[in-house]
Design an enzyme around this catalytic site. Structure first.
Site, PDB file in Angstrom:
ATOM      1  N   LYS A  14       0.846  -1.208   0.000  1.00 27.80           N
ATOM      2  CA  LYS A  14       0.000   0.000   0.000  1.00 27.80           C
ATOM      3  C   LYS A  14       0.879   1.254   0.000  1.00 27.80           C
ATOM      4  O   LYS A  14       1.915   1.280  -0.670  1.00 27.80           O
ATOM      5  CB  LYS A  14      -0.966  -0.031   1.196  1.00 27.80           C
ATOM      6  CG  LYS A  14      -1.733  -1.359   1.260  1.00 27.80           C
ATOM      7  CD  LYS A  14      -2.938  -1.341   2.149  1.00 27.80           C
ATOM      8  CE  LYS A  14      -3.619  -2.711   2.099  1.00 27.80           C
ATOM      9  NZ  LYS A  14      -4.884  -2.752   2.778  1.00 27.80           N
ATOM     10  N   HIS A  98      -8.471  -2.433  -6.444  1.00 27.85           N
ATOM     11  CA  HIS A  98      -8.446  -2.686  -4.997  1.00 27.85           C
ATOM     12  C   HIS A  98      -9.565  -1.881  -4.338  1.00 27.85           C
ATOM     13  O   HIS A  98      -9.863  -0.757  -4.755  1.00 27.85           O
ATOM     14  CB  HIS A  98      -7.078  -2.288  -4.415  1.00 27.85           C
ATOM     15  CG  HIS A  98      -6.924  -2.703  -2.991  1.00 27.85           C
ATOM     16  ND1 HIS A  98      -7.468  -1.980  -1.948  1.00 27.85           N
ATOM     17  CD2 HIS A  98      -6.320  -3.778  -2.423  1.00 27.85           C
ATOM     18  CE1 HIS A  98      -7.187  -2.602  -0.806  1.00 27.85           C
ATOM     19  NE2 HIS A  98      -6.498  -3.696  -1.063  1.00 27.85           N
ATOM     20  N   GLU A 170     -11.411 -10.292  -2.041  1.00 29.04           N
ATOM     21  CA  GLU A 170     -11.112  -9.537  -0.821  1.00 29.04           C
ATOM     22  C   GLU A 170     -12.399  -8.923  -0.279  1.00 29.04           C
ATOM     23  O   GLU A 170     -12.826  -7.860  -0.747  1.00 29.04           O
ATOM     24  CB  GLU A 170     -10.117  -8.417  -1.120  1.00 29.04           C
ATOM     25  CG  GLU A 170      -8.757  -8.897  -1.557  1.00 29.04           C
ATOM     26  CD  GLU A 170      -7.671  -7.894  -1.153  1.00 29.04           C
ATOM     27  OE1 GLU A 170      -6.798  -8.261  -0.362  1.00 29.04           O
ATOM     28  OE2 GLU A 170      -7.712  -6.749  -1.623  1.00 29.04           O
ATOM     29  N   SER A 216      -6.979  -9.396   5.948  1.00 28.98           N
ATOM     30  CA  SER A 216      -6.549  -9.750   7.304  1.00 28.98           C
ATOM     31  C   SER A 216      -5.890 -11.117   7.426  1.00 28.98           C
ATOM     32  O   SER A 216      -5.981 -11.761   8.479  1.00 28.98           O
ATOM     33  CB  SER A 216      -7.713  -9.631   8.297  1.00 28.98           C
ATOM     34  OG  SER A 216      -8.058  -8.263   8.472  1.00 28.98           O
TER      35      SER A 216
HETATM   36  P1  PGA Z   1      -4.821  -6.665   4.934  1.00 31.37           P
HETATM   37  O1  PGA Z   1      -4.876  -6.012   3.466  1.00 31.37           O
HETATM   38  O2  PGA Z   1      -4.076  -7.959   4.794  1.00 31.37           O
HETATM   39  O3  PGA Z   1      -4.071  -5.658   5.768  1.00 31.37           O
HETATM   40  O4  PGA Z   1      -6.205  -6.855   5.374  1.00 31.37           O
HETATM   41  C1  PGA Z   1      -5.136  -6.793   2.344  1.00 31.37           C
HETATM   42  C2  PGA Z   1      -5.312  -5.905   1.142  1.00 31.37           C
HETATM   43  O5  PGA Z   1      -5.828  -4.783   1.294  1.00 31.37           O
HETATM   44  O6  PGA Z   1      -4.945  -6.273   0.034  1.00 31.37           O
END
Ligand code: PGA
Length: 253
Positions: A14, A98, A170, A216
């Site tokens: 990110k 995303h 996701e 997560s």
């Molecule tokens: P996270 O993010 O593993 O911190 O939940 C996953 C993503 O946004 O691709």
């Protein structure tokens, strides 16, 4: 539509790290993954500037990707990064759609053009994110929402023949929240995604289709998703920022 030949573990950094931090994290990962006969593919998605800094490093098992891409090829599109430049710095994947981009940057409408352009250029592999919000889930709309997202994303594409495509399931409510979907649900949704892709493309489906889970995933829960033929890999945000956690997950998956 064949699955990927190897499991794929994707790290989404990110906008969490500065360039020096990205380089340091990469250094730690690089040592661990530069092994012969490593069983999985690792894909690292740094921000654009960090990507350009690290993607020239050769590593046997690490591939690079961008977190976003311009919907157009080179041209008068101020602020955009064209897919050919992503390719030229050594990346072979791009993340598209995303949920953070859909929510904060009004991405939804531009996703079909991004998918179309990336596939036409044929240089890098798209990783398309789909997933339902908590509200949609409570109303039992998960599959319908995902179906609509897939239909829309590929609405400008007639054929995926010969292509490799990755879809990341996701759930929006699972991202960064510490809550994960149950393995039963993940498997059901992943199978549905394959079914929907077959319905959309019939005989023109991709050569390889990977369906990965994200939201997560961490040291405590990644094993739930392991050794399951419906799960081609993982997309990891928070836990990919801790070198030791990510190395353990990606090596053991
Ligand atoms: P996270 O993010 O593993 O911190 O939940 C996953 C993503 O946004 O691709």
């Amino acid at each position: 539509m064949k699955d990927l030949s190897k499991k794929i573990i994707i790290a989404n950094w990110k906008s969490e790290l500065d360039i020096r931090g990205s380089g340091a994290l990469f250094g730690r990962l690089s040592k661990s993954f530069n092994k012969k006969n490593f069983k999985n593919d690792i894909v690292i998605l740094p921000d654009f500037l960090s990507l350009a800094k690290i993607s020239h490093n050769k590593n046997k098992n690490i591939f690079y990707g961008a977190q976003d891409v311009s919907p157009f090829s080179f041209g008068a599109y101020t602020g955009e990064v064209a897919v050919n430049n992503i390719y030229q710095v050594g990346a072979s994947y791009v993340l598209i759609g995303h949920s953070e981009r859909r929510a904060y940057f009004s991405e939804d409408k531009i996703i079909p053009q991004k998918i179309k352009n990336v596939l036409e250029q044929g240089k890098v592999i798209p990783i398309l994110c789909v997933g339902e919000t908590w509200e949609q889930r409570k109303k039992n709309q998960t599959i319908n929402v995902i179906k609509k997202q897939l239909q829309e994303a590929f609405s400008l594409v007639k054929s995926l023949r010969g292509k490799k495509i990755i879809i990341a399931y996701e759930p929006v409510w699972a991202i960064g929240s510490g809550r994960v979907v149950s393995i039963t649900e993940a498997v059901l949704v992943h199978r549905k995604i394959r079914e929907i892709m077959s319905q959309i493309f019939k005989n023109n489906g991709p050569a390889e289709l990977g369906v990965v889970y994200g939201g997560s995933v961490n040291l405590k829960n990644y094993q739930n998703f392991k050794n399951n033929s419906a799960i081609s890999g993982l997309l990891i945000g928070g836990a990919s920022l801790k070198a030791s956690d990510f190395i353990k997950i990606a090596s053991d998956f």
